[in-house]
Design an enzyme around this catalytic site. Structure first.
Site, PDB file in Angstrom:
ATOM      1  N   THR A  24      40.768  41.136  45.633  1.00 39.16           N
ATOM      2  CA  THR A  24      40.535  42.063  44.525  1.00 39.16           C
ATOM      3  C   THR A  24      41.792  42.770  43.719  1.00 39.16           C
ATOM      4  O   THR A  24      42.935  43.752  44.653  1.00 39.16           O
ATOM      5  CB  THR A  24      38.970  42.347  43.640  1.00 39.16           C
ATOM      6  OG1 THR A  24      39.258  42.215  41.465  1.00 39.16           O
ATOM      7  CG2 THR A  24      39.168  43.531  44.790  1.00 39.16           C
ATOM      8  N   LYS A  28      46.200  42.077  44.395  1.00 39.79           N
ATOM      9  CA  LYS A  28      46.456  40.130  43.964  1.00 39.79           C
ATOM     10  C   LYS A  28      47.916  40.549  44.481  1.00 39.79           C
ATOM     11  O   LYS A  28      47.780  39.047  44.073  1.00 39.79           O
ATOM     12  CB  LYS A  28      45.604  39.896  42.153  1.00 39.79           C
ATOM     13  CG  LYS A  28      44.472  39.982  43.156  1.00 39.79           C
ATOM     14  CD  LYS A  28      44.342  39.607  41.393  1.00 39.79           C
ATOM     15  CE  LYS A  28      42.256  39.502  41.431  1.00 39.79           C
ATOM     16  NZ  LYS A  28      41.688  39.227  39.712  1.00 39.79           N
ATOM     17  N   ASN A  49      44.400  35.368  43.834  1.00 36.85           N
ATOM     18  CA  ASN A  49      43.041  35.890  44.378  1.00 36.85           C
ATOM     19  C   ASN A  49      42.116  35.320  45.440  1.00 36.85           C
ATOM     20  O   ASN A  49      40.805  35.830  45.742  1.00 36.85           O
ATOM     21  CB  ASN A  49      42.134  35.914  42.941  1.00 36.85           C
ATOM     22  CG  ASN A  49      41.222  35.358  42.410  1.00 36.85           C
ATOM     23  OD1 ASN A  49      41.793  33.982  42.779  1.00 36.85           O
ATOM     24  ND2 ASN A  49      40.182  34.941  41.594  1.00 36.85           N
ATOM     25  N   ASP A  64      40.851  32.606  39.034  1.00 43.34           N
ATOM     26  CA  ASP A  64      39.938  33.034  37.855  1.00 43.34           C
ATOM     27  C   ASP A  64      39.919  32.521  36.457  1.00 43.34           C
ATOM     28  O   ASP A  64      39.338  32.733  35.626  1.00 43.34           O
ATOM     29  CB  ASP A  64      40.870  35.047  37.884  1.00 43.34           C
ATOM     30  CG  ASP A  64      40.784  35.888  38.640  1.00 43.34           C
ATOM     31  OD1 ASP A  64      39.178  35.423  38.946  1.00 43.34           O
ATOM     32  OD2 ASP A  64      41.171  36.893  38.768  1.00 43.34           O
ATOM     33  N   GLY A  90      46.363  42.770  31.228  1.00 38.62           N
ATOM     34  CA  GLY A  90      46.446  42.905  32.628  1.00 38.62           C
ATOM     35  C   GLY A  90      47.071  41.941  33.295  1.00 38.62           C
ATOM     36  O   GLY A  90      46.816  40.517  33.061  1.00 38.62           O
ATOM     37  N   GLY A  91      46.548  41.599  34.464  1.00 40.33           N
ATOM     38  CA  GLY A  91      45.866  40.747  35.195  1.00 40.33           C
ATOM     39  C   GLY A  91      45.391  39.410  34.908  1.00 40.33           C
ATOM     40  O   GLY A  91      45.544  38.065  35.211  1.00 40.33           O
ATOM     41  N   ILE A 174      34.336  39.929  29.937  1.00 40.39           N
ATOM     42  CA  ILE A 174      35.066  39.322  31.303  1.00 40.39           C
ATOM     43  C   ILE A 174      34.443  40.167  31.886  1.00 40.39           C
ATOM     44  O   ILE A 174      33.845  40.322  33.307  1.00 40.39           O
ATOM     45  CB  ILE A 174      36.141  38.465  31.636  1.00 40.39           C
ATOM     46  CG1 ILE A 174      37.426  39.925  31.729  1.00 40.39           C
ATOM     47  CG2 ILE A 174      36.757  37.420  31.069  1.00 40.39           C
ATOM     48  CD1 ILE A 174      38.681  39.735  32.926  1.00 40.39           C
ATOM     49  N   GLY A 197      30.089  37.223  30.649  1.00 38.66           N
ATOM     50  CA  GLY A 197      31.195  37.741  32.748  1.00 38.66           C
ATOM     51  C   GLY A 197      31.203  37.145  33.713  1.00 38.66           C
ATOM     52  O   GLY A 197      32.098  36.888  34.544  1.00 38.66           O
TER      53      GLY A 197
END
Ligand SMILES: NC(=O)c1ccc[n+]([C@@H]2O[C@H](COP(=O)([O-])OP(=O)(O)OC[C@H]3O[C@@H](n4cnc5c(N)ncnc54)[C@H](OP(=O)(O)O)[C@@H]3O)[C@@H](O)[C@H]2O)c1
Length: 229
Positions: A24, A28, A49, A64, A90-91, A174, A197
């Site tokens: 996490t 990552k 991940n 994800d 973001g990621g 999420i 989420g």
């Protein structure tokens, strides 16, 4: 763990006979770098991940995006519905945006830091919406996804007025702590379909578990009960 120790720790786990690991934030990208082989969806997500240690090699996956789509399906929502407005850059936004695009959905990113949204949109050939238009433009979308950390415990709420939403808008968050974020509560109070989420977290774990143990787990009510007790 210090980020600079990440690669050594992963290699030690592989040598010690572990089957793999989940990774996490903030590791990552480091996980991506340590892999001998990276799956195509992880390359598109720019992050790994899920690590699988196999025959002396380290393989990297990004689950994800697939976990997000699986959770939509579990809530009776067709992932191909769109267009989608993704809040955040973001990621998680990247992984979800790429997965939605792969499902044929037109994706727009909207982020507080405009340059970050612009860079992500350029990388994925998606559209961008200024952060201050997130509420007024809602009527143009049929899926809204919050991938910012806003709404999480100890974080400010996401400030968005849903009054411009079409009745068929699906609102997905999420963030999973709390299970029902203020955004999801607001969506429900307007009669909109709301997707939580936690299901994404559970579904994204399925491919890793299957690769490590040779058994594909089913995300059912019992798993929800166990992780929320
Ligand atoms: N359900 C799941 O399985 C799952 C999976 C992955 C992540 N998550 C959750 O998703 C969230 C994001 O994860 P990530 O890995 O994408 O994190 P990240 O790369 O750090 O991105 C965070 C995002 O939140 C935005 N943000 C943070 N504070 C903000 C504020 N005060 N106002 C407006 N925007 C703000 C950032 O905007 P700026 O660019 O402007 O800073 C950025 O777009 C986290 O809460 C994480 O727990 C859930």
């Amino acid at each position: 763990m210090r980020p600079e120790d990440f690669a050594d720790v992963v290699r030690a786990l592989a040598k010690a006979g572990f089957a793999g690991a989940n990774v996490t934030i903030p590791h990552k990208q480091a996980a991506f770098a340590v892999c001998g082989r990276v799956a195509p969806e992880a390359r598109r997500a720019g992050a790994v991940n899920t690590l699988v240690f196999r025959d002396g090699s380290i393989e990297g996956f990004s689950t994800d995006g697939a976990g997000f789509l699986a959770n939509l399906r579990a809530h009776g929502v067709d992932p191909a519905r769109g267009p989608a407005l993704i809040l955040g850059a973001g990621g998680a936004a990247r992984a979800i945006g790429a997965a939605l695009q792969d499902a044929g959905v037109a994706v727009t990113f909207c982020n507080r830091t405009a340059a970050r949204a612009g860079d992500l949109a350029a990388a994925l050939q998606a559209a961008v919406l200024p952060w201050d238009r997130r509420a007024s433009a809602l009527g143009d979308f049929s899926l809204l996804v919050n991938t910012t950390s806003l709404g999480m415990v100890n974080q400010p709420e996401l400030d968005i007025n849903l009054s411009a939403a079409a009745p068929e808008l699906v609102v997905a968050d999420i963030v999973y702590a709390p299970l029902e974020t203020p955004l999801l509560a607001a969506a429900k109070s307007r009669g909109l379909k709301a997707v939580e989420g936690l299901g994404m977290l559970l579904h994204q774990a399925v491919p890793g578990f299957a690769a490590w143990f040779g058994v594909t787990p089913v995300v059912d009510e019992e798993i929800y009960r166990i992780v929320t007790e």
